[in-house]
Design an enzyme around this catalytic site. Structure first.
Site, PDB file in Angstrom:
ATOM      1  N   ASN A   1       0.824  -1.092  -0.097  1.00 42.65           N
ATOM      2  CA  ASN A   1      -0.012   0.169  -0.033  1.00 42.65           C
ATOM      3  C   ASN A   1       0.727   1.251  -0.059  1.00 42.65           C
ATOM      4  O   ASN A   1       1.503   1.651   1.154  1.00 42.65           O
ATOM      5  CB  ASN A   1      -1.082  -0.198   1.280  1.00 42.65           C
ATOM      6  N   TRP A   2       1.070   1.820  -1.239  1.00 44.29           N
ATOM      7  CA  TRP A   2       1.953   3.044  -1.097  1.00 44.29           C
ATOM      8  C   TRP A   2       1.170   4.254  -0.572  1.00 44.29           C
ATOM      9  O   TRP A   2       2.011   5.264  -0.540  1.00 44.29           O
ATOM     10  CB  TRP A   2       2.045   3.288  -2.684  1.00 44.29           C
ATOM     11  N   LYS A   3       0.029   4.060  -0.235  1.00 42.88           N
ATOM     12  CA  LYS A   3      -0.655   5.225   0.386  1.00 42.88           C
ATOM     13  C   LYS A   3      -0.445   6.645  -0.553  1.00 42.88           C
ATOM     14  O   LYS A   3      -0.554   6.393  -1.836  1.00 42.88           O
ATOM     15  CB  LYS A   3      -0.033   5.603   1.652  1.00 42.88           C
TER      16      LYS A   3
ATOM     17  N   GLU B   1      -5.222  -5.477  10.373  1.00 43.70           N
ATOM     18  CA  GLU B   1      -4.118  -4.225  10.762  1.00 43.70           C
ATOM     19  C   GLU B   1      -4.669  -3.535  12.144  1.00 43.70           C
ATOM     20  O   GLU B   1      -5.405  -2.807  11.882  1.00 43.70           O
ATOM     21  CB  GLU B   1      -4.442  -3.434   9.431  1.00 43.70           C
TER      22      GLU B   1
ATOM     23  N   GLY C   1       2.730  -1.303   4.140  1.00 43.61           N
ATOM     24  CA  GLY C   1       2.993   0.377   3.887  1.00 43.61           C
ATOM     25  C   GLY C   1       4.392   0.671   3.742  1.00 43.61           C
ATOM     26  O   GLY C   1       4.873   0.454   2.560  1.00 43.61           O
ATOM     27  N   GLY C   2       4.874   1.403   4.659  1.00 44.15           N
ATOM     28  CA  GLY C   2       6.074   1.880   4.496  1.00 44.15           C
ATOM     29  C   GLY C   2       7.376   1.052   3.792  1.00 44.15           C
ATOM     30  O   GLY C   2       7.724   1.628   2.764  1.00 44.15           O
TER      31      GLY C   2
ATOM     32  N   GLU D   1      -7.135   4.146   7.640  1.00 40.70           N
ATOM     33  CA  GLU D   1      -6.921   5.734   7.364  1.00 40.70           C
ATOM     34  C   GLU D   1      -7.965   6.260   6.539  1.00 40.70           C
ATOM     35  O   GLU D   1      -8.278   7.375   6.758  1.00 40.70           O
ATOM     36  CB  GLU D   1      -5.574   5.804   6.449  1.00 40.70           C
TER      37      GLU D   1
ATOM     38  N   SER E   1       3.373  -2.303  10.335  1.00 38.83           N
ATOM     39  CA  SER E   1       4.784  -2.057  10.633  1.00 38.83           C
ATOM     40  C   SER E   1       5.443  -3.190  10.110  1.00 38.83           C
ATOM     41  O   SER E   1       6.584  -3.794  10.924  1.00 38.83           O
ATOM     42  CB  SER E   1       5.236  -1.699  11.879  1.00 38.83           C
TER      43      SER E   1
ATOM     44  N   HIS F   1      -9.460   0.695   4.549  1.00 37.66           N
ATOM     45  CA  HIS F   1      -8.298   0.817   5.368  1.00 37.66           C
ATOM     46  C   HIS F   1      -8.585   2.002   6.293  1.00 37.66           C
ATOM     47  O   HIS F   1      -9.503   2.721   6.424  1.00 37.66           O
ATOM     48  CB  HIS F   1      -7.109   1.343   4.147  1.00 37.66           C
TER      49      HIS F   1
HETATM   50  C1  PEP Z   1      -0.596   0.026   5.733  1.00 38.02           C
HETATM   51  O1  PEP Z   1      -0.539   1.061   5.196  1.00 38.02           O
HETATM   52  O2  PEP Z   1      -1.646  -0.778   5.704  1.00 38.02           O
HETATM   53  C2  PEP Z   1       0.393  -0.322   6.735  1.00 38.02           C
HETATM   54  C3  PEP Z   1       0.247  -1.440   7.357  1.00 38.02           C
HETATM   55  O3  PEP Z   1       1.537   0.736   6.880  1.00 38.02           O
HETATM   56  P1  PEP Z   1       2.969   0.354   7.510  1.00 38.02           P
HETATM   57  O4  PEP Z   1       3.318  -1.362   7.209  1.00 38.02           O
HETATM   58  O5  PEP Z   1       3.539   1.399   7.259  1.00 38.02           O
HETATM   59  O6  PEP Z   1       2.484   0.145   9.023  1.00 38.02           O
END
Ligand code: PEP
Length: 248
Positions: free
Chosen positions: A9-11, A166, A233-234, A98, A212, A96
């Site tokens: 997920n590049w957000k 998540e 994500g990151g 967010e 994470s 998600h």
């Molecule tokens: C996500 O965006 O769904 C996520 C899990 O982000 P991160 O891996 O950065 O925690």
């Protein structure tokens, strides 16, 4: 069920140059030989065209980060599941945290979006997870039960949905749930799916862990019972990190 599903997920990150380099890097890795994990990247909507043109006829799948519940209409700024399908996406993230926070999306909204995705022929990656407050107060499993019950469309096909657990407090924070906590929740989700679909059908549903995930903790998390992949994500923004999560 096939191998693990590793979804990136590049957000709201990236640019045409960034997307091109990242996708070309991943395609280079995929071309080196067959891998047991399936990879999907979910760039921002404005980069889908760039990414899809690079990934055409490759094993790198592409997904949207959200879709509207309606097929078309007066919904400025939104993208329908039909359109995502039409341009070549295979997946779409729904619910998600967010989006639940930034856009007030409820389980009912997530249900409608996921239903639209399935109708369009996309696989929704339906996100659920408790907040820190809910975990601390001991409400995790109740929240998860409600989210699973309410966010999954009535007639959803177990062949064509993915769930992502998540914990909200672990997303983008560097904090990760312990393997024991992840096992408790994933086993619980599987039992809810068993009740709803029957064991045979329910085992086809991949349950991803997200929060994470990085190369350093991926092996441990992906080895947990009923963890069928990761939503990242990151760490999905770097070729080496994203690749290392799925291929060890
Ligand atoms: C996500 O965006 O769904 C996520 C899990 O982000 P991160 O891996 O950065 O925690």
């Amino acid at each position: 069920m096939a191998g693990k599903l590793i979804a990136g997920n590049w957000k709201m990150n990236g640019s045409v140059t960034f997307a091109t380099e990242l996708v070309e890097g991943l395609l280079g890795k995929l071309n080196e030989g067959s891998v047991s994990s399936d990879f999907v990247v979910c760039p921002p909507a404005a980069l889908l065209g760039t990414v899809l043109s690079l990934t055409k006829d490759t094993d790198l799948a592409v997904g949207g980060q959200d879709c509207h519940a309606n097929v078309s209409g007066a919904h400025t700024g939104d993208t329908s599941a039909e359109l995502l399908k039409d341009i070549g996406c295979g997946y779409v993230i729904t619910g998600h945290s967010e989006r639940r926070t930034d856009h007030g999306e409820t389980n009912v909204d997530v249900n409608a979006k996921s239903a639209a995705a399935i109708k369009a022929g996309l696989t929704p990656i339906i996100c659920i997870g408790e907040t820190e407050e809910e975990r601390v107060s001991g409400g995790t499993l109740n929240v998860i039960k409600l989210q699973v019950t309410e966010s999954l469309p009535d007639d959803c096909d177990p062949d064509n949905i993915v769930l992502a657990y998540e914990p909200v407090w672990a997303i983008g924070t560097g904090k990760t749930a312990t393997p024991e906590d992840v096992a408790d929740v994933h086993n619980f989700i599987r039992s809810l799916l068993n009740d709803r679909f029957g064991e045979d059908a329910a085992k086809k549903i991949r349950i991803l862990y997200g929060g994470s995930v990085k190369p350093e903790n991926a092996a441990e998390l992906l080895a947990v019972s009923n963890v069928d992949g990761a939503l990242v994500g990151g760490a999905s923004l770097k070729v080496e990190d994203f690749w290392a999560i799925g291929v060890r």
